[in-house]
Motif scaffolding. Sequence first.
Motif, PDB file in Angstrom:
ATOM      1  N   ALA A   1       1.003  -1.130  -0.022  1.00  0.00           N
ATOM      2  CA  ALA A   1       0.041  -0.013   0.084  1.00  0.00           C
ATOM      3  C   ALA A   1       0.918   1.280  -0.019  1.00  0.00           C
ATOM      4  N   TRP A   2       1.969   1.279   0.847  1.00  0.00           N
ATOM      5  CA  TRP A   2       2.797   2.493   0.923  1.00  0.00           C
ATOM      6  C   TRP A   2       3.545   2.644  -0.580  1.00  0.00           C
ATOM      7  N   GLU A  13       2.239   1.593  -3.530  1.00  0.00           N
ATOM      8  CA  GLU A  13       1.253   2.124  -4.466  1.00  0.00           C
ATOM      9  C   GLU A  13       0.974   3.699  -4.328  1.00  0.00           C
ATOM     10  N   ARG A  14       0.760   4.281  -3.382  1.00  0.00           N
ATOM     11  CA  ARG A  14       0.779   5.599  -2.972  1.00  0.00           C
ATOM     12  C   ARG A  14       1.808   6.535  -3.169  1.00  0.00           C
ATOM     13  N   GLY A  35       4.839   6.181  -1.580  1.00  0.00           N
ATOM     14  CA  GLY A  35       5.723   6.671  -0.317  1.00  0.00           C
ATOM     15  C   GLY A  35       7.129   6.698  -0.746  1.00  0.00           C
ATOM     16  N   GLU A  38       8.806  10.126  -1.333  1.00  0.00           N
ATOM     17  CA  GLU A  38       8.889  11.029  -0.331  1.00  0.00           C
ATOM     18  C   GLU A  38      10.355  11.341   0.222  1.00  0.00           C
TER      19      GLU A  38
END
Length: 360
Positions: A261-262, A264-265, A267, A270
């Motif tokens: 999930a990290w 896919e978004r 992360g 960053e």
Amino acid sequence: MTDQLFFDAMLAASGSMIVTGLILATIKTRQNERAAKFHLAKYALTVAVITLGLLNLVQISFDPEGDISYLGSCLALAMSYLQAMLFTMAVLVLIRPEEVTLRRVLWQLAAIAVADAALVGAFFLLPQQVFFYVYELMVLLYLVLLFFYTRWYLRCHRQFKAQISAYYEEEEIERSLRWLGLLFWAALAVGLLTLLMVLGNRAVAVGLTLLLALYYAFLAASFINYQLSSTIILPALQKQPAPDPVAPVSTGDPHPDRLVAWIERGGYLETDKAVEVIALELDMNLAQFHAYFSKVVGEDFRTWRVRKRIEHAQQLLREHPDWTMMRIAQASGFNDRSYFYQQFLRCTGQTVSNYRATLS
């Protein structure tokens, strides 16, 4: 060098020093405990640079023709001791503030005061021939002092790099802070060149004064730059609290679903985020986080993140052929374009421009 040229050059250097000191004085510092020593170092350097500028003005007022005497060389060496200490302490405050304690500073000031008093006293009290031997001894002690400061700085800089690396695990951040090292090496070069004052040449005196004025300007700019970078630097230098022995420690397996999930978004795109914060976002402690990447992913986190960012950059190059290279780099988690080019070549085996050419 003509008398008028000497006077004008010294006047310009002295004026620039005073202006630099005033600029240093106006730099606003964050009023918190971690920045307290930085705040004090700024004012110590402000006083030093304005005082040196005023002393040069006084010198050319009384001696506009600039006759360099043995006393002038003696005072220049005495000032060099103090400047070497100030420059070193200023740099150490930026990378290892805990190294700069009041006790250490006072001890060094006392030693420098004794050395300077002995040097000036020898000039006035001893025969000239004997004074020359004392002067040569003081030059040797000055070189020993520079060697001591260099070793101290190298040890502190290694620890600084280790802290930054462990906190962020991001090479680009380490590269962006290289100017801190340049700050010290430039000071060391100025300190060594100061010894040329022994030649008693007016052109050398003017050159060194101008060089010192330029270094102070560089120092002022570096303090401003440090203020802008402090949100990245200070958290990494702060001593991390030891884990509470009473607090429960998670012993379960890491959560790969959270990692998916990290990813896919985005992360991993960053920047300027501590690796421990990333681990917490994935519901892992730091040990689990590194173990997961080593055993499951098969590579360390830093290498994996760079590779993912380059893969993202390749996707953007395909989808947005009109974007600039800088926009592609920033959207892929790179703030330094040259570093982006370097990592793209390393990961793909071709330059960004060549890769883009293959898409057209």
